[in-house]
Scaffold this active site. Structure first.
Site, PDB file in Angstrom:
ATOM      1  N   GLU A  20       0.944  -1.551   0.168  1.00  0.00           N
ATOM      2  CA  GLU A  20       0.204  -0.026   0.427  1.00  0.00           C
ATOM      3  C   GLU A  20       0.650   1.163   0.362  1.00  0.00           C
ATOM      4  O   GLU A  20       0.607   1.849  -0.300  1.00  0.00           O
ATOM      5  CB  GLU A  20      -1.089  -0.001   1.325  1.00  0.00           C
ATOM      6  CG  GLU A  20      -1.602   0.123   1.175  1.00  0.00           C
ATOM      7  CD  GLU A  20      -2.824   0.434   2.215  1.00  0.00           C
ATOM      8  OE1 GLU A  20      -3.507  -0.479   2.660  1.00  0.00           O
ATOM      9  OE2 GLU A  20      -3.734   1.489   2.405  1.00  0.00           O
ATOM     10  N   HIS A  71       6.896 -27.301   0.399  1.00  0.00           N
ATOM     11  CA  HIS A  71       6.998 -28.164  -0.512  1.00  0.00           C
ATOM     12  C   HIS A  71       5.829 -28.197  -1.091  1.00  0.00           C
ATOM     13  O   HIS A  71       4.800 -28.595  -1.363  1.00  0.00           O
ATOM     14  CB  HIS A  71       6.254 -29.532   0.607  1.00  0.00           C
ATOM     15  CG  HIS A  71       7.186 -30.047   1.901  1.00  0.00           C
ATOM     16  ND1 HIS A  71       7.653 -30.810   1.767  1.00  0.00           N
ATOM     17  CD2 HIS A  71       7.786 -29.697   2.455  1.00  0.00           C
ATOM     18  CE1 HIS A  71       8.860 -31.210   2.824  1.00  0.00           C
ATOM     19  NE2 HIS A  71       8.803 -30.406   3.289  1.00  0.00           N
ATOM     20  N   LYS A  77     -12.991   2.809  -1.908  1.00  0.00           N
ATOM     21  CA  LYS A  77     -14.185   2.753  -0.564  1.00  0.00           C
ATOM     22  C   LYS A  77     -14.678   3.694  -1.617  1.00  0.00           C
ATOM     23  O   LYS A  77     -16.035   3.860  -0.806  1.00  0.00           O
ATOM     24  CB  LYS A  77     -13.280   3.563   0.516  1.00  0.00           C
ATOM     25  CG  LYS A  77     -12.083   3.175   1.340  1.00  0.00           C
ATOM     26  CD  LYS A  77     -12.275   3.889   2.568  1.00  0.00           C
ATOM     27  CE  LYS A  77     -10.928   2.928   3.248  1.00  0.00           C
ATOM     28  NZ  LYS A  77     -10.377   3.424   4.710  1.00  0.00           N
TER      29      LYS A  77
HETATM   30  O1  PA5 Z   1      -2.835   1.701   5.648  1.00  0.00           O
HETATM   31  C1  PA5 Z   1      -4.314   2.675   5.749  1.00  0.00           C
HETATM   32  O2  PA5 Z   1      -4.424   3.216   5.626  1.00  0.00           O
HETATM   33  C2  PA5 Z   1      -5.614   1.929   5.221  1.00  0.00           C
HETATM   34  O3  PA5 Z   1      -5.152   0.140   5.083  1.00  0.00           O
HETATM   35  C3  PA5 Z   1      -6.408   2.426   6.738  1.00  0.00           C
HETATM   36  O4  PA5 Z   1      -5.970   1.411   7.124  1.00  0.00           O
HETATM   37  C4  PA5 Z   1      -7.696   0.873   6.346  1.00  0.00           C
HETATM   38  O5  PA5 Z   1      -8.594   1.223   5.171  1.00  0.00           O
HETATM   39  C5  PA5 Z   1      -8.548   1.233   6.995  1.00  0.00           C
HETATM   40  O6  PA5 Z   1      -9.096   2.455   7.532  1.00  0.00           O
HETATM   41  P1  PA5 Z   1      -9.701   3.103   9.161  1.00  0.00           P
HETATM   42  O7  PA5 Z   1      -8.498   2.255  10.005  1.00  0.00           O
HETATM   43  O8  PA5 Z   1     -10.398   4.348   8.309  1.00  0.00           O
HETATM   44  O9  PA5 Z   1     -11.083   2.255   9.021  1.00  0.00           O
END
Ligand code: PA5
Length: 458
Positions: A279, A308, A422
């Site tokens: 990410e 394996h 989202k």
């Molecule tokens: O790293 C990130 O920003 C995302 O993976 C968020 O953690 C994830 O989308 C969840 O978001 P939130 O904590 O706002 O619900």
């Protein structure tokens, strides 16, 4: 109890012919220094809050948990992505080695079967929920909130609020409103710490401390690693060196990074790494807005299990991967393989040896096989698996990720690709304010329908 980084097999040798030479590393010195100064400047601007977490005061967490310790023995974390993966990583890593008594369950999907399985196994009276969302808007977590809050209200009309903790932004967002209105106990996700960098904030610390993890030792480990990773000298800074080597391999087209712990408890840490690396570095645009499409696909594998399954491909398939083994040297719980067939050569070579010796010998065997096949690999060595070493691991990879992002000239802290999903979900689920997005989705769906209705022969 220092984590060790053995990077020998990432460098050029007779066997690793694609390896990085010391000349290339020397050529990169200037660029690395620039990246280092950028990080220092970001820290002054208070952008990289995760660096400051090791020195935080955890008294409020411990004081709160003290008030509920006799009441609850299970905590269900409701969150997703950075608001769940760190919780699971800490608990899985330490529960057996530290013989943690309390249980953490993580519900990080809107899968009705997962939720059913979790809710079926808990004793409601002895369970506290921990709802985590930095933004306070994520559909998955909001759905879980509404389902659980409703059940709690019905089951425990007088004290339901004591059975759900909410962790979110300090001041803003829907969840903060709910906390202010209804009085749920609450914790904070700091503004300057992104979701995937938040394992050492209240996000990861509350559930860890609940389970019995010494969170002060976890933070001391992170602090020790932070001090190592603040140095501008590449050789002394494992995060910078590993980041640089991975960056150079990406430039060579090695776009897959396999993390392979040789112990089951660290498999979820590889999952945590998967999110952090993917990410943060998987980006379409660079800092100047030019299309670059960079990133390295993180893959998790487990030793010896995947020897394996995956190792055939790793050794003989495309040479497009960089491997990271994770080794634990000393296990708290171990078994000596008994010599129950002394006269049978098929098995007596294993006898009288600790199981962990077989495990770590097999890791070395895989390292040798990969190296002979010219596949670059490195090894992160945990002398033991405990809070102090785990804290080091988290800090190591957080710094490494940001540093690599600087080398790639992208923003490792944003996630527009995640936000796009989202937004599309909000639109299709009918959230107000997303009507325009819905129109464009409708157009896409109509088009798709036309396409799928076409006969295959066309
Ligand atoms: O790293 C990130 O920003 C995302 O993976 C968020 O953690 C994830 O989308 C969840 O978001 P939130 O904590 O706002 O619900």
């Amino acid at each position: 109890m220092e984590l060790r980084f053995d990077y020998q097999n990432l460098l050029y040798s007779n066997q690793i012919r694609c390896g990085i030479t010391s000349d290339i590393i020397t050529d990169m010195r200037e660029k690395c220094l620039e990246a280092h100064h950028d990080i220092v400047s970001d820290r002054h601007k208070n952008i990289l809050g995760f660096y400051d977490l090791p020195l935080q005061d955890v008294t409020p967490i411990l004081d709160y948990l003290d008030t509920i310790k006799d009441r609850f023995d299970t905590m269900v974390v409701l969150g997703i992505g950075g608001s769940a993966l760190g919780n699971r990583a800490v608990y899985s890593a330490l529960k057996a080695e530290l013989e943690l008594k309390k249980k953490i369950l993580v519900c990080d999907n809107v899968d009705p079967i997962l939720l059913y399985e979790i809710l079926e196994q808990i004793d409601w009276d002895r369970t506290v929920f921990n709802l985590i969302s930095k933004s306070g808007t994520t559909s998955e977590t909001m759905a879980a909130y509404m389902i659980i809050a409703e059940i709690l209200r019905k089951k425990f009309p007088t004290d339901y609020k004591q059975r759900m903790i909410i962790t979110t932004d300090k001041n803003k967002g829907f969840l903060r409103d709910i906390i202010n209105r209804e009085g749920y106990p609450s914790f904070v996700v700091p503004d300057n710490v992104g979701g995937r960098f938040s394992v050492l904030t209240d996000v990861g610390l509350v559930s860890s401390a609940f389970a019995g993890v010494n969170i002060k030792a976890l933070l001391s480990g992170a602090q020790a690693m932070k001090l190592r990773c603040e140095k501008d000298d590449l050789i002394q800074n494992p995060a910078y060196l590993n980041g640089l080597l991975h960056y150079l391999y990406m430039r060579q087209g090695k776009n897959i990074s396999v993390m392979m712990p040789y112990t089951n408890p660290l498999y979820d840490c590889a999952d945590w790494y998967r999110q952090l690396w993917a990410e943060s570095l998987g980006k379409r645009y660079n800092r100047q807005g030019k299309e670059v499409f960079v990133g390295q696909t993180p893959v998790k594998a487990l030793g010896t299990t995947d020897q394996h399954s995956q190792v055939q491909l790793y050794t003989e398939g495309p040479n497009d991967k960089v491997f990271t083994f994770i080794t634990v040297e000393k296990f708290n719980h171990d078994y000596i393989i008994p010599n129950i067939h002394p006269d049978r050569e098929e098995v007596n070579f294993l006898a009288d040896k600790p199981l962990s010796r077989l495990l770590n010998t097999e890791r070395l065997a895989t390292e040798i096989a990969l190296t002979r096949a010219g596949r670059p690999n490195c090894n992160i060595v945990f002398p033991e698996l405990n809070e102090f070493t785990l804290g080091q691991f988290f800090m190591l990879y957080e710094v490494q990720t940001v540093f690599t992002g600087k080398l790639l000239n992208i923003d490792p802290l944003d996630q527009p690709g995640v936000e796009a999903g989202k937004i599309a979900t909000y639109a299709m689920m009918g959230k107000a304010g997303f009507e325009k997005e819905l129109e464009s989705i409708d157009a896409y769906l109509q088009q798709r329908n036309l396409l799928t209705k076409k006969p295959l022969a066309d």
